[in-house]
Design a protein around this motif. Sequence first.
Motif, PDB file in Angstrom:
ATOM      1  N   GLN A   1     -37.939 -19.553 -30.165  1.00  0.00           N
ATOM      2  CA  GLN A   1     -37.844 -18.096 -30.097  1.00  0.00           C
ATOM      3  C   GLN A   1     -38.981 -17.472 -29.294  1.00  0.00           C
ATOM      4  OE1 GLN A   1     -37.432 -17.476 -34.395  1.00  0.00           O
ATOM      5  NE2 GLN A   1     -35.492 -16.448 -33.944  1.00  0.00           N
ATOM      6  N   SER A   2     -40.074 -18.171 -29.135  1.00  0.00           N
ATOM      7  CA  SER A   2     -41.202 -17.623 -28.384  1.00  0.00           C
ATOM      8  C   SER A   2     -41.053 -17.820 -26.873  1.00  0.00           C
ATOM      9  CB  SER A   2     -42.507 -18.266 -28.863  1.00  0.00           C
ATOM     10  OG  SER A   2     -42.542 -19.638 -28.513  1.00  0.00           O
ATOM     11  N   LYS A   3     -40.000 -18.511 -26.451  1.00  0.00           N
ATOM     12  CA  LYS A   3     -39.805 -18.800 -25.022  1.00  0.00           C
ATOM     13  C   LYS A   3     -38.781 -17.839 -24.408  1.00  0.00           C
ATOM     14  CE  LYS A   3     -40.542 -23.681 -26.029  1.00  0.00           C
ATOM     15  NZ  LYS A   3     -41.910 -23.816 -25.615  1.00  0.00           N
ATOM     16  N   ASP A   4     -39.003 -17.496 -23.138  1.00  0.00           N
ATOM     17  CA  ASP A   4     -38.042 -16.678 -22.399  1.00  0.00           C
ATOM     18  C   ASP A   4     -36.916 -17.562 -21.888  1.00  0.00           C
ATOM     19  OD1 ASP A   4     -39.368 -14.202 -22.614  1.00  0.00           O
ATOM     20  OD2 ASP A   4     -40.683 -14.722 -20.939  1.00  0.00           O
ATOM     21  N   ILE A   5     -35.706 -17.004 -21.832  1.00  0.00           N
ATOM     22  CA  ILE A   5     -34.552 -17.723 -21.293  1.00  0.00           C
ATOM     23  C   ILE A   5     -34.370 -17.280 -19.846  1.00  0.00           C
ATOM     24  CG2 ILE A   5     -32.099 -18.222 -21.577  1.00  0.00           C
ATOM     25  CD1 ILE A   5     -33.874 -19.022 -23.983  1.00  0.00           C
ATOM     26  N   VAL A   6     -34.343 -18.258 -18.933  1.00  0.00           N
ATOM     27  CA  VAL A   6     -34.268 -17.990 -17.496  1.00  0.00           C
ATOM     28  C   VAL A   6     -33.206 -18.895 -16.885  1.00  0.00           C
ATOM     29  CG1 VAL A   6     -35.585 -18.014 -15.333  1.00  0.00           C
ATOM     30  CG2 VAL A   6     -36.728 -17.384 -17.459  1.00  0.00           C
ATOM     31  N   THR A   7     -32.411 -18.349 -15.941  1.00  0.00           N
ATOM     32  CA  THR A   7     -31.412 -19.167 -15.243  1.00  0.00           C
ATOM     33  C   THR A   7     -32.092 -20.066 -14.223  1.00  0.00           C
ATOM     34  OG1 THR A   7     -31.017 -17.598 -13.454  1.00  0.00           O
ATOM     35  CG2 THR A   7     -29.687 -17.323 -15.463  1.00  0.00           C
ATOM     36  N   LEU A   8     -31.368 -21.051 -13.736  1.00  0.00           N
ATOM     37  CA  LEU A   8     -31.894 -21.935 -12.694  1.00  0.00           C
ATOM     38  C   LEU A   8     -32.238 -21.162 -11.425  1.00  0.00           C
ATOM     39  CD1 LEU A   8     -29.509 -25.008 -13.107  1.00  0.00           C
ATOM     40  CD2 LEU A   8     -31.886 -24.801 -13.873  1.00  0.00           C
ATOM     41  N   GLU A   9     -31.596 -19.998 -11.239  1.00  0.00           N
ATOM     42  CA  GLU A   9     -31.869 -19.154 -10.075  1.00  0.00           C
ATOM     43  C   GLU A   9     -33.083 -18.254 -10.293  1.00  0.00           C
ATOM     44  OE1 GLU A   9     -28.691 -19.224 -11.509  1.00  0.00           O
ATOM     45  OE2 GLU A   9     -27.979 -20.716 -10.067  1.00  0.00           O
ATOM     46  N   GLY A  10     -33.675 -18.301 -11.484  1.00  0.00           N
ATOM     47  CA  GLY A  10     -34.875 -17.531 -11.770  1.00  0.00           C
ATOM     48  C   GLY A  10     -34.654 -16.160 -12.381  1.00  0.00           C
TER      49      GLY A  10
ATOM     50  N   HIS B   1     -34.179 -13.619 -15.396  1.00  0.00           N
ATOM     51  CA  HIS B   1     -34.523 -13.532 -16.820  1.00  0.00           C
ATOM     52  C   HIS B   1     -33.295 -13.093 -17.597  1.00  0.00           C
ATOM     53  CE1 HIS B   1     -36.279 -11.684 -20.461  1.00  0.00           C
ATOM     54  NE2 HIS B   1     -37.046 -12.755 -20.402  1.00  0.00           N
ATOM     55  N   VAL B   2     -32.912 -13.865 -18.612  1.00  0.00           N
ATOM     56  CA  VAL B   2     -31.730 -13.568 -19.415  1.00  0.00           C
ATOM     57  C   VAL B   2     -32.118 -12.827 -20.694  1.00  0.00           C
ATOM     58  CG1 VAL B   2     -29.770 -14.560 -20.649  1.00  0.00           C
ATOM     59  CG2 VAL B   2     -30.504 -15.553 -18.481  1.00  0.00           C
ATOM     60  N   GLY B   3     -33.143 -13.281 -21.376  1.00  0.00           N
ATOM     61  CA  GLY B   3     -33.555 -12.647 -22.625  1.00  0.00           C
ATOM     62  C   GLY B   3     -34.327 -13.603 -23.497  1.00  0.00           C
ATOM     63  N   SER B   4     -34.252 -13.369 -24.811  1.00  0.00           N
ATOM     64  CA  SER B   4     -34.978 -14.184 -25.785  1.00  0.00           C
ATOM     65  C   SER B   4     -34.042 -14.622 -26.905  1.00  0.00           C
ATOM     66  CB  SER B   4     -36.119 -13.371 -26.391  1.00  0.00           C
ATOM     67  OG  SER B   4     -37.001 -12.954 -25.381  1.00  0.00           O
ATOM     68  N   ILE B   5     -34.326 -15.787 -27.473  1.00  0.00           N
ATOM     69  CA  ILE B   5     -33.503 -16.324 -28.565  1.00  0.00           C
ATOM     70  C   ILE B   5     -33.738 -15.513 -29.838  1.00  0.00           C
ATOM     71  CG2 ILE B   5     -33.096 -18.317 -30.064  1.00  0.00           C
ATOM     72  CD1 ILE B   5     -33.857 -20.113 -27.745  1.00  0.00           C
ATOM     73  N   VAL B   6     -32.632 -15.118 -30.470  1.00  0.00           N
ATOM     74  CA  VAL B   6     -32.724 -14.419 -31.754  1.00  0.00           C
ATOM     75  C   VAL B   6     -32.078 -15.223 -32.881  1.00  0.00           C
ATOM     76  CG1 VAL B   6     -32.918 -12.099 -30.793  1.00  0.00           C
ATOM     77  CG2 VAL B   6     -30.658 -13.041 -31.263  1.00  0.00           C
ATOM     78  N   ASP B   7     -31.241 -16.215 -32.529  1.00  0.00           N
ATOM     79  CA  ASP B   7     -30.550 -16.987 -33.556  1.00  0.00           C
ATOM     80  C   ASP B   7     -29.965 -18.243 -32.924  1.00  0.00           C
ATOM     81  OD1 ASP B   7     -29.620 -17.590 -36.089  1.00  0.00           O
ATOM     82  OD2 ASP B   7     -28.375 -15.806 -36.272  1.00  0.00           O
ATOM     83  N   VAL B   8     -29.473 -19.143 -33.754  1.00  0.00           N
ATOM     84  CA  VAL B   8     -28.747 -20.327 -33.287  1.00  0.00           C
ATOM     85  C   VAL B   8     -27.476 -20.460 -34.110  1.00  0.00           C
ATOM     86  CG1 VAL B   8     -30.767 -21.586 -32.458  1.00  0.00           C
ATOM     87  CG2 VAL B   8     -29.996 -21.920 -34.799  1.00  0.00           C
TER      88      VAL B   8
ATOM     89  N   LYS C   1     -33.056  -5.960 -20.751  1.00  0.00           N
ATOM     90  CA  LYS C   1     -32.542  -4.623 -20.438  1.00  0.00           C
ATOM     91  C   LYS C   1     -31.768  -4.605 -19.128  1.00  0.00           C
ATOM     92  CE  LYS C   1     -35.953  -2.345 -23.179  1.00  0.00           C
ATOM     93  NZ  LYS C   1     -37.177  -1.640 -23.267  1.00  0.00           N
ATOM     94  N   PHE C   2     -32.174  -5.412 -18.153  1.00  0.00           N
ATOM     95  CA  PHE C   2     -31.477  -5.486 -16.874  1.00  0.00           C
ATOM     96  C   PHE C   2     -30.044  -5.972 -17.062  1.00  0.00           C
ATOM     97  CE2 PHE C   2     -30.116  -8.226 -13.343  1.00  0.00           C
ATOM     98  CZ  PHE C   2     -30.005  -7.276 -12.356  1.00  0.00           C
ATOM     99  N   LEU C   3     -29.860  -7.029 -17.827  1.00  0.00           N
ATOM    100  CA  LEU C   3     -28.514  -7.567 -18.056  1.00  0.00           C
ATOM    101  C   LEU C   3     -27.668  -6.621 -18.885  1.00  0.00           C
ATOM    102  CD1 LEU C   3     -29.101 -11.364 -18.731  1.00  0.00           C
ATOM    103  CD2 LEU C   3     -28.199 -10.287 -16.687  1.00  0.00           C
TER     104      LEU C   3
END
Length: 75
Positions: free
Chosen positions: A7-16, A18-25, A41-43
Amino acid sequence: MKLSDLQSKDIVTLEGKHVGSIVDVIISDGFIKYIVVEKSKFLLSMFSSSNLLEIKWSQIKTIGEDVILIDLKLD
């Protein structure tokens, strides 16, 4: 690795992008099937009104120290 570590890591696509952050699994049969990501917010403004995105565990390519790289196409 603990969920809190993920949850402390940012989620990023292979293209760079930023998607967001993990809140659950989502777990099924004892395995993580999806990570639930709160979109950046961008997405949110670009793609939909829902602020959550389910990403298949199989789409994760690398878990690094600060980011998780995923194979996800954002058009």
